[in-house]
Enzyme design. Sequence first.
Site, short mmCIF file in Angstrom:
data_model
loop_
_atom_site.label_atom_id
_atom_site.label_comp_id
_atom_site.label_asym_id
_atom_site.label_seq_id
_atom_site.Cartn_x
_atom_site.Cartn_y
_atom_site.Cartn_z
N GLN A 99 33.63 35.43 51.60
CA GLN A 99 33.72 34.86 50.25
C GLN A 99 34.71 33.69 50.27
O GLN A 99 35.89 33.86 50.60
CB GLN A 99 34.16 35.89 49.20
CG GLN A 99 33.91 35.34 47.79
CD GLN A 99 34.50 36.16 46.66
OE1 GLN A 99 35.63 36.63 46.77
NE2 GLN A 99 33.77 36.31 45.57
N TYR A 177 38.56 31.14 38.73
CA TYR A 177 39.15 30.33 39.80
C TYR A 177 38.56 28.92 39.77
O TYR A 177 37.83 28.57 38.84
CB TYR A 177 38.98 31.05 41.14
CG TYR A 177 39.73 32.37 41.16
CD1 TYR A 177 41.12 32.39 41.05
CD2 TYR A 177 39.06 33.59 41.21
CE1 TYR A 177 41.82 33.60 41.01
CE2 TYR A 177 39.75 34.80 41.18
CZ TYR A 177 41.13 34.80 41.08
OH TYR A 177 41.83 35.98 41.03
N ARG A 224 28.78 33.49 43.43
CA ARG A 224 29.25 34.43 42.40
C ARG A 224 29.64 33.65 41.15
O ARG A 224 30.36 32.66 41.23
CB ARG A 224 30.46 35.22 42.92
CG ARG A 224 30.70 36.46 42.08
CD ARG A 224 31.65 37.45 42.68
NE ARG A 224 31.29 38.79 42.18
CZ ARG A 224 32.09 39.84 42.18
NH1 ARG A 224 33.30 39.74 42.68
NH2 ARG A 224 31.70 41.00 41.71
N GLY A 314 32.59 48.10 44.29
CA GLY A 314 33.96 47.69 44.62
C GLY A 314 34.90 48.86 44.80
O GLY A 314 35.01 49.44 45.89
N ARG A 315 35.56 49.25 43.70
CA ARG A 315 36.60 50.28 43.79
C ARG A 315 36.16 51.57 44.46
O ARG A 315 36.93 52.12 45.28
CB ARG A 315 37.19 50.52 42.39
CG ARG A 315 38.06 49.35 41.93
CD ARG A 315 38.29 49.33 40.45
NE ARG A 315 37.06 48.96 39.72
CZ ARG A 315 37.01 48.70 38.43
NH1 ARG A 315 38.11 48.76 37.70
NH2 ARG A 315 35.87 48.36 37.85
C1 LIG Z 1 41.57 45.38 44.17
C2 LIG Z 1 40.48 44.45 43.75
C3 LIG Z 1 40.34 43.22 44.37
C4 LIG Z 1 39.30 42.34 44.02
N1 LIG Z 1 39.16 41.16 44.69
C5 LIG Z 1 38.12 40.34 44.42
C6 LIG Z 1 37.88 39.18 45.21
O1 LIG Z 1 38.57 38.90 46.19
N2 LIG Z 1 36.83 38.39 44.86
C7 LIG Z 1 36.01 38.68 43.80
O2 LIG Z 1 35.07 37.93 43.52
N3 LIG Z 1 36.19 39.81 43.07
C8 LIG Z 1 37.20 40.66 43.37
N4 LIG Z 1 37.35 41.83 42.67
C9 LIG Z 1 36.29 42.24 41.72
C10 LIG Z 1 35.26 43.14 42.43
O3 LIG Z 1 34.51 42.38 43.37
C11 LIG Z 1 34.29 43.82 41.44
O4 LIG Z 1 33.63 42.83 40.68
C12 LIG Z 1 34.98 44.79 40.49
O5 LIG Z 1 35.86 45.63 41.20
C13 LIG Z 1 33.95 45.64 39.71
O6 LIG Z 1 33.21 46.48 40.58
P1 LIG Z 1 33.55 48.07 40.69
O7 LIG Z 1 33.52 48.62 39.31
O8 LIG Z 1 32.46 48.64 41.56
O9 LIG Z 1 34.91 48.19 41.31
C14 LIG Z 1 38.39 42.71 43.00
C15 LIG Z 1 38.54 43.95 42.36
C16 LIG Z 1 39.55 44.82 42.73
C17 LIG Z 1 39.66 46.17 42.05
#
Ligand SMILES: Cc1cc2nc3c(=O)[nH]c(=O)nc-3n(C[C@H](O)[C@H](O)[C@H](O)COP(=O)(O)O)c2cc1C
Length: 345
Positions: A99, A177, A224, A314-315
């Site tokens: 990314q 961003y 994205r 993600g999480r």
């Molecule tokens: C700890 C953390 C770091 C994240 N870092 C990024 C990132 O580097 N780039 C990005 O586009 N989204 C980032 N996100 C957003 C996730 O990609 C994702 O959209 C979000 O966690 C929702 O998905 P989930 O409910 O399955 O966790 C981050 C989220 C979390 C919790």
Amino acid sequence: MDTLFQPYRLNGTLTLANRFMMAPLTRCMAGPGLVPTEQMAAYYARRADIGLIISEATIIRPDGQGYPNTPGLYSPEQVEGWKQVTAAVHAKGGKIFAQLWHVGRLSHPFFHQAEVLAPSAVAHDGTVPRMRELVYQVPRALTIAEIAQLVEDYAQAAANAIEAGFDGVEIHGANGYLIDQFLHHSSNLRDDAYGATPENMSRFALEVVDAISARIGGDRVGLRLSPGAYVHLAGDARDRAVFDYLLTELNGRTLAYVHLGIFDDSLTFDYLDGRASDYLRAHYDGHLVGVGNYSAQSAAEAIKADRFDLIAIGRPLIANPDYLTRVKQAEPLVPYADTMLAELI
Ligand SMILES: Cc1cc2nc3c(=O)[nH]c(=O)nc-3n(C[C@H](O)[C@H](O)[C@H](O)COP(=O)(O)O)c2cc1C
């Protein structure tokens, strides 16, 4: 649920083993020189059964940094560091995109001793996460020549990603961003070729897409987007027309996919007439990646209802390196907690 575990053909270049993607997750664990580490290689390799891993956001150049210890893709050492990550994922049969990231006004001279650059001289109100004493500054508006250089730097970072063994790149155009700052009226007050009209406000995003596609092929490029402003900037009803235009333009280009950027896809936006995912589905013709608080079950239902094609997790993947096995075997998942961010398991 079965559908989620079936292979999914993105295009002639890429077929994924299943419809799961690992959402990009910043972990702030890069080593000195923002070089990826062996621990990061092991962390990603443990998740290689996921159809496509999207790496944590990775900065294209020093002034793109907004958080401590985020990896880069501009130095030879960083490229070497990433090689061990991509090799470890490939050895387990996985696929991984990098990314590509520049935070724009969400940077701070603390990280690079240089100016903070953005579409317009409008500060984000707040402090750098994990470094609470650092207040965001008023950025300097980019010149036209500096914008052209940024486009070239994105393309070079994409070429570096391929050299490092990545299967492709995801352009981080979401979450407030740099690219997103051009796409929203609250952060883009320009009155030149990069501001004021949907066409002009979309120009930078499209130039980055085109420059990267020319370098590595559009089949290997994901994007994205956050049409609904929900973090790091304020929404504006006029933003709708910008995304209407941008998505129409993207429909005429080759991309691997468009990926929604959001934390919770139950959020609705007045100016999008509902959920951002539904808005993207209605306006974008290519593969769409859903995300945001989905379980495998709710994702399967959404895919069955044709709301999107792939699901990014993600999480739950931070908490469960063996997420896919657990889902397949209907075993309970370990609940995610923020405290888990302290360690790469
Ligand atoms: C700890 C953390 C770091 C994240 N870092 C990024 C990132 O580097 N780039 C990005 O586009 N989204 C980032 N996100 C957003 C996730 O990609 C994702 O959209 C979000 O966690 C929702 O998905 P989930 O409910 O399955 O966790 C981050 C989220 C979390 C919790």
